[in-house]
Design an enzyme around this catalytic site. Structure first.
Site, PDB file in Angstrom:
ATOM      1  N   ASP A 147      29.785   3.835  43.981  1.00 14.52           N
ATOM      2  CA  ASP A 147      28.742   3.717  42.963  1.00 14.52           C
ATOM      3  C   ASP A 147      28.124   2.314  42.742  1.00 14.52           C
ATOM      4  O   ASP A 147      28.743   1.324  42.914  1.00 14.52           O
ATOM      5  CB  ASP A 147      29.477   4.021  41.526  1.00 14.52           C
ATOM      6  CG  ASP A 147      28.683   4.285  40.277  1.00 14.52           C
ATOM      7  OD1 ASP A 147      27.771   5.052  40.208  1.00 14.52           O
ATOM      8  OD2 ASP A 147      28.643   3.221  39.388  1.00 14.52           O
ATOM      9  N   GLU A 226      25.692   4.272  46.962  1.00 16.17           N
ATOM     10  CA  GLU A 226      24.723   4.577  46.199  1.00 16.17           C
ATOM     11  C   GLU A 226      23.778   3.247  46.250  1.00 16.17           C
ATOM     12  O   GLU A 226      23.580   2.577  45.404  1.00 16.17           O
ATOM     13  CB  GLU A 226      25.276   4.898  44.758  1.00 16.17           C
ATOM     14  CG  GLU A 226      24.101   5.545  44.339  1.00 16.17           C
ATOM     15  CD  GLU A 226      23.868   5.178  42.785  1.00 16.17           C
ATOM     16  OE1 GLU A 226      23.022   5.617  41.735  1.00 16.17           O
ATOM     17  OE2 GLU A 226      24.954   4.206  42.280  1.00 16.17           O
TER      18      GLU A 226
END
Ligand code: GLC
Length: 524
Positions: A147, A226
């Protein structure tokens, strides 16, 4: 969806983790997870978890201890300062520095104040997080989606941003920007506002460490970041395995010209990694953005465009990521009542523009419905039963169900309908699965500048495939007989979205409006 911890405070729908080695009760137990993992593996399905490195929840025991005093063992696990040193903003909800009375100090958070940033300069933080990663790898998970890796480190000089407004004002400015000049300025402001808080050195070393951990494990374990910066793939084998091709989706319209340019740049960069070529990774949608059907539709040919875009992601070279619900054509669902908004970024924005900027509540709600990620996170539409079969009738689901489940946008109805989008996806996926060229083959651009269609070849050792995606409403007469890899050969259709006869035919043919055409080049 982040697989997260116990309990799940849910300020950011799972991205505020209070325990890295457990499962939030609303999702079951750790044993449930193990059963799920084993059953998935038995069916040759791999399971990749979301690993949130930048921040924890403010309810995580690490943060509770860290904020309790200035001299506890975890005092230095987060980013603490005596007074806010600059005007940095949280990308979700206002100031990036929040006061903690317990320490009479401020902590830094790139996201919400309930998501304090970890201090990754502290080796103990690293060790704790790598232990958490090992916990899941030992259990057998196949890797991690990492993330927001760009947010892990900040500018050590703490340089202030120079944008003449705060986050809420910038959002408002962006909504009102209409002229090319205003649009350019707003893009500049967004970049300027966060440039000192994003993409700073240090992340590469962390990615190398994490990759080395994964490489200790048997079987193929993988990391996908990401971010869109290919630099996080390191030399091609010492950092991440995959980085999302976000530039492909960062456009108002998917057009042949956009795809061609994107593929040229992206594949060119991946070819040139120093040690090993990088493998691409394509997607057009995820839980943070408007659904493909809504976002890339033109309100007239939405269904056709959704099919073309599905085919694009599933035929381009690279691993394809599909966001749940796209396969039945789920659309954005605009909320009309602020009490339904779950995305804290949305409710913060609504209240800020109403109370501080005097925006009329009705207009504020329209703006909020547009910007909140809730619109693309509504419950999966399983059937034509109440609540789309997601929850029993009478239950208030976590977000309102999009009522269009009654119009055939649900799994059950589409299972039964051979011409549904769901069946289309299944068919395409089967074609992909059975084709070495589509799975592993090289991408060979077919050099043309057509605004109407995009065509390319995928080529493996034993197969060459021609893909034509007609993004126009015109019937096109195409001739590939001068293309080196095709001339003198016949084409055998593997997939088409149009009504067409199978069999072999010459490489000059017509494609219908919005047709997806995939054919194998027959070898002598
Ligand atoms: C990522 C997630 C997003 C989340 C944010 C903070 O961008 O995709 O949903 O809000 O990180 O963790």
């Amino acid at each position: 969806m982040a697989f997260s911890a116990l309990p799940l405070p849910n300020w950011d729908c799972g991205y505020d983790i209070s325990d890295y080695c457990d499962v939030a009760p609303e999702y079951g137990t750790l044993d449930d997870f193990k059963t799920f993992l084993n059953e998935a593996h038995k069916r040759y399905i791999r399971v990749v978890l979301d690993l949130v490195l930048n921040h924890t929840s403010d309810e995580h025991a690490w943060f509770i201890e860290s904020k309790s005093s200035r001299d506890n063992p975890k005092a230095d696990w987060y980013v603490w300062v005596d007074t806010p040193p600059n005007n940095w903003q949280s990308c979700f909800d206002g100031e990036a520095w929040t006061y903690a009375p317990e320490r009479n100090q401020y902590y830094y958070h790139y996201f919400m104040k309930q998501q304090p940033d970890l201090n990754w300069h502290n080796p103990e933080v690293k060790k704790a997080m790598w232990d958490a990663a090992r916990f899941w790898l030992d259990m057998g998970v196949d890797g991690f989606r990492l993330d927001a890796i760009g947010t892990i480190f900040e500018d050590p000089q703490l340089t202030p941003h120079t944008v003449p407004m705060n986050l809420a004002e910038l959002r408002r400015f962006s909504e009102l920007a209409k002229t090319p000049k205003e649009i350019k300025l707003k893009d500049k402001y967004w970049f300027e506002m966060f440039k000192h808080q994003y993409g700073k050195p240090g992340v590469h070393d962390l990615m190398k460490e994490l990759r080395a951990i994964l490489d200790e494990y048997e079987g193929d374990r993988m990391l996908v970041g990401e971010d869109d910066d290919i630099a996080y793939m390191g030399n091609g084998k010492d950092e991440l395995h995959l980085i999302f091709n976000f530039p492909l989706m960062r456009t108002e319209r998917i057009t042949p010209a956009h795809i061609r340019k994107n593929q040229k740049e992206r594949l060119g960069a991946l070819e040139n990694l120093p040690a090993e070529k990088g493998w691409p990774c394509n997607t057009l949608g995820n839980h943070d953005c408007s659904r493909i059907h809504t976002r890339y539709g033109d309100k007239i040919h939405d269904a056709e465009l959704a099919r073309l875009n599905a085919a694009l992601v599933l035929t381009l070279k690279g691993t394809a990521f599909l966001y749940n619900g796209e396969e039945i054509g789920m659309t954005d669902h605009m909320l009309s009542d602020i009490s339904h908004v779950k995305d804290t970024m949305g409710s913060w924005y609504y209240h800020t523009i109403v109370t501080e900027m005097g925006v009329h509540p009705e207009e504020a709600m329209l703006r909020t419905a547009e910007m909140t990620r809730d619109k693309n996170r509504t419950p999966m539409q399983w059937s034509n039963n109440p609540n789309a079969g997601f929850s029993p009738s009478g239950v208030n689901t976590w977000l309102p169900v999009n009522p269009n489940y009654k119009d055939g946008i649900n799994v059950h109805d589409q299972e039964k309908n051979p011409s549904s989008l769901l069946q289309y996806y299944k068919h395409l996926l089967r074609v992909r699965k059975n084709s070495s060229a589509l799975k592993y083959g090289e991408y060979l651009p077919l050099l043309n500048t057509s605004k109407e269609y995009f065509s390319f070849l995928r080529q493996s050792d034993n197969q060459t495939i021609l893909v034509v995606l007609n993004y126009s409403e015109k019937v096109l007469e195409l001739d590939f007989s001068r293309t080196k890899e095709i001339k003198d050969s016949k084409l055998r259709i593997l997939f088409t979205s149009a009504e067409r006869r199978g069999g072999s035919f010459a490489p000059n043919f017509k494609v219908g409006a919005f047709e997806v055409f995939i054919a194998e080049v027959e070898r002598e």
